[in-house]
Enzyme design. Structure first.
Site, short mmCIF file in Angstrom:
data_model
loop_
_atom_site.label_atom_id
_atom_site.label_comp_id
_atom_site.label_asym_id
_atom_site.label_seq_id
_atom_site.Cartn_x
_atom_site.Cartn_y
_atom_site.Cartn_z
CG ASN A 28 44.23 30.64 20.94
OD1 ASN A 28 43.57 29.61 21.06
ND2 ASN A 28 44.97 31.13 21.92
CG HIS A 40 42.46 27.27 23.34
ND1 HIS A 40 42.52 28.38 24.15
CD2 HIS A 40 41.15 26.91 23.31
CE1 HIS A 40 41.30 28.65 24.60
NE2 HIS A 40 40.45 27.79 24.10
CD GLU A 68 45.94 29.25 25.28
OE1 GLU A 68 45.42 29.10 24.16
OE2 GLU A 68 45.52 30.10 26.11
CG ASP A 83 39.72 23.39 30.10
OD1 ASP A 83 38.57 23.25 30.57
OD2 ASP A 83 39.94 24.00 29.04
P1 PGA Z 1 33.62 28.64 23.92
O1 PGA Z 1 35.09 28.21 24.29
O2 PGA Z 1 32.83 27.39 23.76
O3 PGA Z 1 33.14 29.45 25.09
O4 PGA Z 1 33.70 29.42 22.64
C1 PGA Z 1 35.70 27.23 23.50
C2 PGA Z 1 37.13 27.03 23.92
O5 PGA Z 1 37.81 28.01 24.25
O6 PGA Z 1 37.59 25.89 23.90
#
Ligand code: PGA
Length: 238
Positions: free
Chosen positions: A134, A136, A141, A68
């Site tokens: 959340n 995702h 999302e 992404d």
């Molecule tokens: P993070 O992000 O590793 O910074 O917690 C994970 C994500 O949002 O996929």
């Protein structure tokens, strides 16, 4: 499918993730790998860099793709492109990462372009994933259909809130992402989570109902998933 995570002390997280990653890549001559960004996989890339420096392994045969990118300036220090420059391109012999260009004139065409490039490469052999608070996966999302391919996504408030720590007032409202389709079609999937803040969503993803309310829950149906957690992230799994 019931998922049995690998649970390790926080200090062993990078090494454990690296072991799983190398094992997953081993059957492939030139594995197409999807690579996560964010705080979680940093210890993995650091351990990978150390292993390469120690000449224990080489990574020139990998075919890496970003999963992404933020819909912000391409060269912003908080972009995933900047993340890869820092944590991936700095590893000797690291092949260039296939990436989304957030400054492309058409976000949807740009998403489709990288999706098509990935498909031409044969799809993901191995994907390394983090999980959002959340639920995702990449920028898929809650609410995203599991059949959705690479697309431009509106970021939810929770995702923007996490991003704000780096991006501040300029936090993007959208992003480009491989879809659940490409991620779930991977031959091997590795889900990484660390820290007690992730414990609740990890439990929901691995033990809760499989539902688009928690996109990571679709991983319960992945035929070859390995979950690597530190003790904090595993603390609500019984
Ligand atoms: P993070 O992000 O590793 O910074 O917690 C994970 C994500 O949002 O996929």
């Amino acid at each position: 499918m019931s998922v049995s995570p690998v649970v390790v002390p926080a200090g062993d997280f990078g090494r454990a993730a690296l072991g799983i990653f190398l094992e997953a890549c081993a059957p492939f001559a030139a594995p197409v790998v999807g690579l996560a960004t964010g705080n979680t996989p940093i210890p993995l890339y650091q351990a990978l860099g150390e292993a390469v420096r120690a000449r224990a392994i080489g990574i020139g045969h990998l075919r890496p793709f970003a999963i992404d990118e933020y819909g912000g300036p391409r060269d912003h220090p908080c972009s995933n492109r900047a993340f890869f420059a820092r944590y991936w391109d700095s590893i000797a012999g690291a092949p260039a990462v296939g990436q989304f260009d957030p400054e492309s004139a058409s976000a949807s065409r740009e998403a489709a372009r990288l999706g098509a490039t990935l498909s031409t490469a044969g799809g993901l052999d191995v994907v390394v994933l983090g999980i959002g608070l959340n639920g995702h996966l990449a920028f898929n999302e809650p609410g995203t259909e599991r059949t959705r391919g690479a697309h431009a996504a509106t970021l939810r408030a929770e995702t923007r809130e996490s991003a704000r720590a780096c991006w501040g007032a300029g936090t993007p409202g959208w992003g480009l992402t491989l879809g659940l389709k490409e991620l779930l079609q991977s031959t091997r999937a590795i889900l990484l989570a660390s820290g007690a803040a992730k414990a609740e969503v990890v439990a929901r993803a691995l033990k809760g109902p499989v539902s688009r309310d928690c996109p990571a829950s679709f991983l319960q149906e992945h035929p070859a998933l390995t979950v690597v957690l530190d003790e904090g992230a595993a603390s609500l799994l019984t």
